[in-house]
Design a protein around this motif. Structure first.
Motif, short mmCIF file in Angstrom:
data_model
loop_
_atom_site.label_atom_id
_atom_site.label_comp_id
_atom_site.label_asym_id
_atom_site.label_seq_id
_atom_site.Cartn_x
_atom_site.Cartn_y
_atom_site.Cartn_z
N SER A 193 0.81 -1.22 0.00
CA SER A 193 0.00 0.00 0.00
C SER A 193 0.84 1.26 0.00
O SER A 193 0.34 2.35 -0.33
CB SER A 193 -0.93 0.00 1.22
OG SER A 193 -0.20 -0.11 2.42
N ALA A 194 2.13 1.14 0.36
CA ALA A 194 3.00 2.32 0.34
C ALA A 194 3.40 2.70 -1.08
O ALA A 194 3.76 3.84 -1.35
CB ALA A 194 4.24 2.06 1.18
N LYS A 195 3.31 1.75 -2.03
CA LYS A 195 3.72 2.01 -3.41
C LYS A 195 2.54 2.07 -4.38
O LYS A 195 2.60 2.78 -5.39
CB LYS A 195 4.70 0.92 -3.87
CG LYS A 195 6.03 0.93 -3.15
CD LYS A 195 6.92 -0.19 -3.66
CE LYS A 195 7.26 -0.03 -5.13
NZ LYS A 195 8.19 -1.08 -5.60
N HIS A 196 1.47 1.33 -4.10
CA HIS A 196 0.36 1.23 -5.06
C HIS A 196 -0.96 1.49 -4.34
O HIS A 196 -1.21 0.95 -3.26
CB HIS A 196 0.33 -0.16 -5.69
CG HIS A 196 1.63 -0.60 -6.29
ND1 HIS A 196 2.12 -0.07 -7.45
CD2 HIS A 196 2.54 -1.52 -5.87
CE1 HIS A 196 3.29 -0.64 -7.74
NE2 HIS A 196 3.56 -1.52 -6.79
N ASN A 197 -1.79 2.32 -4.96
CA ASN A 197 -3.14 2.47 -4.43
C ASN A 197 -3.99 1.28 -4.86
O ASN A 197 -3.54 0.41 -5.60
CB ASN A 197 -3.76 3.79 -4.90
CG ASN A 197 -3.79 3.92 -6.42
OD1 ASN A 197 -3.94 2.93 -7.14
ND2 ASN A 197 -3.64 5.14 -6.91
N MET A 198 -5.24 1.25 -4.42
CA MET A 198 -6.08 0.09 -4.67
C MET A 198 -6.33 -0.13 -6.16
O MET A 198 -6.26 -1.27 -6.66
CB MET A 198 -7.42 0.24 -3.94
CG MET A 198 -8.38 -0.92 -4.15
SD MET A 198 -7.74 -2.50 -3.54
CE MET A 198 -7.91 -2.26 -1.78
N VAL A 199 -6.60 0.94 -6.91
CA VAL A 199 -6.86 0.81 -8.34
C VAL A 199 -5.64 0.26 -9.07
O VAL A 199 -5.73 -0.65 -9.90
CB VAL A 199 -7.31 2.15 -8.94
CG1 VAL A 199 -7.45 2.05 -10.45
CG2 VAL A 199 -8.61 2.62 -8.31
N SER A 200 -4.47 0.82 -8.77
CA SER A 200 -3.23 0.37 -9.39
C SER A 200 -2.96 -1.10 -9.06
O SER A 200 -2.54 -1.88 -9.93
CB SER A 200 -2.06 1.23 -8.94
OG SER A 200 -0.84 0.74 -9.43
N TYR A 201 -3.22 -1.46 -7.82
CA TYR A 201 -2.98 -2.85 -7.41
C TYR A 201 -3.90 -3.81 -8.15
O TYR A 201 -3.45 -4.86 -8.66
CB TYR A 201 -3.20 -2.98 -5.90
CG TYR A 201 -3.26 -4.41 -5.43
CD1 TYR A 201 -2.10 -5.16 -5.31
CD2 TYR A 201 -4.47 -5.01 -5.14
CE1 TYR A 201 -2.14 -6.49 -4.90
CE2 TYR A 201 -4.52 -6.33 -4.72
CZ TYR A 201 -3.36 -7.06 -4.60
OH TYR A 201 -3.42 -8.36 -4.21
N LEU A 202 -5.17 -3.48 -8.26
CA LEU A 202 -6.11 -4.36 -8.95
C LEU A 202 -5.77 -4.47 -10.44
O LEU A 202 -5.93 -5.55 -11.04
CB LEU A 202 -7.54 -3.84 -8.78
CG LEU A 202 -8.11 -3.94 -7.36
CD1 LEU A 202 -9.49 -3.33 -7.29
CD2 LEU A 202 -8.15 -5.40 -6.89
N LEU A 203 -5.28 -3.39 -11.04
CA LEU A 203 -4.85 -3.46 -12.43
C LEU A 203 -3.66 -4.41 -12.59
O LEU A 203 -3.58 -5.17 -13.57
CB LEU A 203 -4.49 -2.07 -12.94
CG LEU A 203 -5.66 -1.10 -13.16
CD1 LEU A 203 -5.14 0.27 -13.57
CD2 LEU A 203 -6.62 -1.64 -14.21
N ARG A 204 -2.75 -4.39 -11.64
CA ARG A 204 -1.62 -5.31 -11.68
C ARG A 204 -2.10 -6.76 -11.55
O ARG A 204 -1.58 -7.66 -12.22
CB ARG A 204 -0.64 -4.99 -10.54
CG ARG A 204 0.15 -3.71 -10.75
CD ARG A 204 0.87 -3.32 -9.47
NE ARG A 204 1.86 -4.30 -9.07
CZ ARG A 204 3.13 -4.32 -9.46
NH1 ARG A 204 3.56 -3.38 -10.29
NH2 ARG A 204 3.96 -5.23 -9.02
N MET A 205 -3.09 -6.98 -10.70
CA MET A 205 -3.62 -8.33 -10.53
C MET A 205 -4.30 -8.82 -11.81
O MET A 205 -4.14 -9.96 -12.23
CB MET A 205 -4.63 -8.37 -9.38
CG MET A 205 -4.03 -8.20 -7.99
SD MET A 205 -2.88 -9.53 -7.57
CE MET A 205 -1.31 -8.79 -8.05
N MET A 206 -5.05 -7.94 -12.45
CA MET A 206 -5.81 -8.33 -13.64
C MET A 206 -4.94 -8.44 -14.89
O MET A 206 -5.40 -8.98 -15.90
CB MET A 206 -6.94 -7.34 -13.89
CG MET A 206 -8.05 -7.42 -12.86
SD MET A 206 -9.45 -6.36 -13.25
CE MET A 206 -10.58 -6.79 -11.92
N THR A 207 -3.71 -7.95 -14.81
CA THR A 207 -2.81 -8.09 -15.95
C THR A 207 -1.69 -9.09 -15.65
O THR A 207 -0.73 -9.19 -16.42
CB THR A 207 -2.19 -6.73 -16.33
OG1 THR A 207 -1.57 -6.13 -15.18
CG2 THR A 207 -3.25 -5.79 -16.88
N SER A 208 -1.82 -9.82 -14.55
CA SER A 208 -0.89 -10.91 -14.26
C SER A 208 -1.34 -12.16 -15.02
O SER A 208 -2.42 -12.20 -15.61
CB SER A 208 -0.85 -11.19 -12.76
OG SER A 208 -0.34 -10.07 -12.06
#
Length: 458
Positions: A356-371
């Motif tokens: 959470s210190a590097k990625h907000n929730m939206v950014s994190y979910l985008l990373r998950m959906m593009t894994s």
């Protein structure tokens, strides 16, 4: 103008047919057509080939072999107690044992050594960075240590980018939006029904169905072990915490009452709709700071044995899928039966850890959906109760150790709040007391243990 419009309509029909017929309907009933399993098997073979190709290329270029992350960090640490390590340092002195009232200058080297270890590779900091991989998983964001990439490997990587961003991501975002929309609408409609067993059944059905749809939106492949030990009504489910999607992973196999802070925005809309149909326990920010108020509300909930099990993550923060940190004792003061659950993600297909210190929730979910995918194992452990003469701190540590052992995780005594806070002065004082006991020659059989005292201060 008619031809492009007709093509668009045809494409939309095919798209919705695939999403609804081949993905959402099977997920609603907890079924699988085997496509995801086949996809994972193909991925495993490709990643193995990529690792061998990189190793062969490095040998041809006479480059160093692939760096393999050390299990205990980048330096080797001794696991002995303060008394044992100081005893080893004193062996060069005429008296080889710890003598009452004696001070040796060599004792200072113990503290120098511990300080340097903490600076170079402390256990807390490495728990809040992404897990190191022994081989590249063909994701750009994990290619930080590899220098050699062959032409064929580059082509496969490019094809993978196209598949993940142009094919999988649109499917995943569509499924996730449908799942969240159905969750809000379904729970809101169920909330208008009068209290009855039928309402409870519909509420559980809506929650279970929508969470399964959201799990498919992440291409989640979940393996549940020991289903006979699934949390039962009236109990408390505690699990290690790696990601916000831990809730989706667990709720895809059973219904839980969530415990958490009230949020605003889209999250607030979802929370308000969910609590209409199910007795989730949401707290205001001011209440979360009042530990006694939280405990009293949870104790009142657990007293009703017919309600859904409460889902709690006692670490209070996300850890990077390698360790389990200190469990806050509040969850274990409530009473009732504790149902431990161990969650372990496979890092080869995507990094599920939320920093959470590097990625907000939206950014994190985008990373998950593009894994590539989310592959996770969930172990249900036998229920545990507080033993006679056991305090909440000891009970919390016993549960934490069981989860760490089952999930193959490192059992750490440190408080996860150190991610943002300073070390408590009381912990420093306890270290000083340990050393003073050594100097005066007191027995250390019942001496301070960081895991216990550090937990009590939380």
């Amino acid at each position: 103008m008619e031809d492009p419009w007709g093509v668009a309509q045809w494409f939309l029909q095919v798209w919705l047919s695939v999403v609804l017929g081949l993905i959402m309907l099977p997920s609603m009933f907890g079924l699988s057509l085997g496509v995801t399993g086949l996809y994972i098997k193909i991925l495993v073979k490709i990643l193995k080939w990529a690792t061998l190709r990189i190793q062969r290329g490095q040998k041809e270029q006479h480059s160093p072999s692939l760096p393999v992350p050390l299990q205990n960090g980048i330096i080797q640490k001794e696991g002995g107690s303060m008394e044992q390590e100081m005893g080893d340092l004193r062996r060069c002195l005429p008296t080889a044992s710890l003598v009452r009232g004696k001070f040796a200058l060599s004792d200072a080297f113990y503290f120098y050594k511990k300080a340097l270890e903490s600076i170079v590779d402390d256990q807390v900091t490495q728990c809040f960075s992404s897990e190191e991989l022994a081989s590249w998983n063909l994701l750009t964001r994990t290619n930080l240590i590899f220098r050699y990439i062959s032409l064929r490997l580059t082509i496969i990587w490019g094809v993978g980018v196209f598949i993940r961003y142009c094919l999988l991501f649109p499917f995943r975002i569509t499924i996730a939006i449908i799942g969240i929309t159905w969750l809000v609408i379904g729970t809101t409609l169920v909330g208008f029904l009068p209290e009855s067993s039928a309402k409870n059944w519909l509420s559980e059905l809506v929650h279970l169905t929508c969470y399964r749809i959201c799990a498919r939106g992440l291409s989640a492949t979940i393996q549940y072990h020991n289903k006979e030990d699934r949390p039962q009504k009236g109990g408390i489910c505690v699990a290690n915490h790696t990601s916000p999607i831990d809730i989706v992973i667990l709720a895809s196999d059973g219904c839980y009452a969530m415990v958490g802070q009230i949020h605003g925005g889209l999250m607030g809309v979802i929370q308000r709709s969910m609590v209409r149909s199910c007795p989730h326990v949401w707290f205001e920010r001011s209440e979360m700071r009042d530990r006694h108020a939280v405990a009293s509300r949870l104790r009142a909930y657990v007293a009703a044995k017919t309600k859904l099990p409460i889902l709690i993550f006692p670490e209070g923060t996300c850890i990077n899928n390698t360790s389990v940190m200190m469990f806050k004792k509040g969850s274990f003061e409530i009473g009732g039966v504790i149902h431990p659950v161990a969650i372990k993600y496979d890092p080869r297909f995507g990094d599920a850890f939320w920093n959470s210190a590097k990625h907000n929730m939206v950014s994190y979910l985008l990373r998950m959906m593009t894994s590539w995918a989310i592959v996770v194992n969930v172990w249900y452990l036998p229920p545990m109760i507080r033993q006679e003469g056991e305090d909440a701190v000891q009970f919390a540590n016993r549960v934490k150790s069981a989860i760490a052992h089952q999930g193959g995780l490192v059992d750490l005594s440190w408080d996860g709040s150190l991610k943002r806070d300073r070390v408590k002065e009381t912990f420093k004082q306890q270290q000083q007391k340990m050393y003073s006991r050594i100097i005066v020659g007191e027995e250390l059989s019942n001496s301070y243990k960081p895991s216990n005292r550090n937990t009590e201060e939380s």
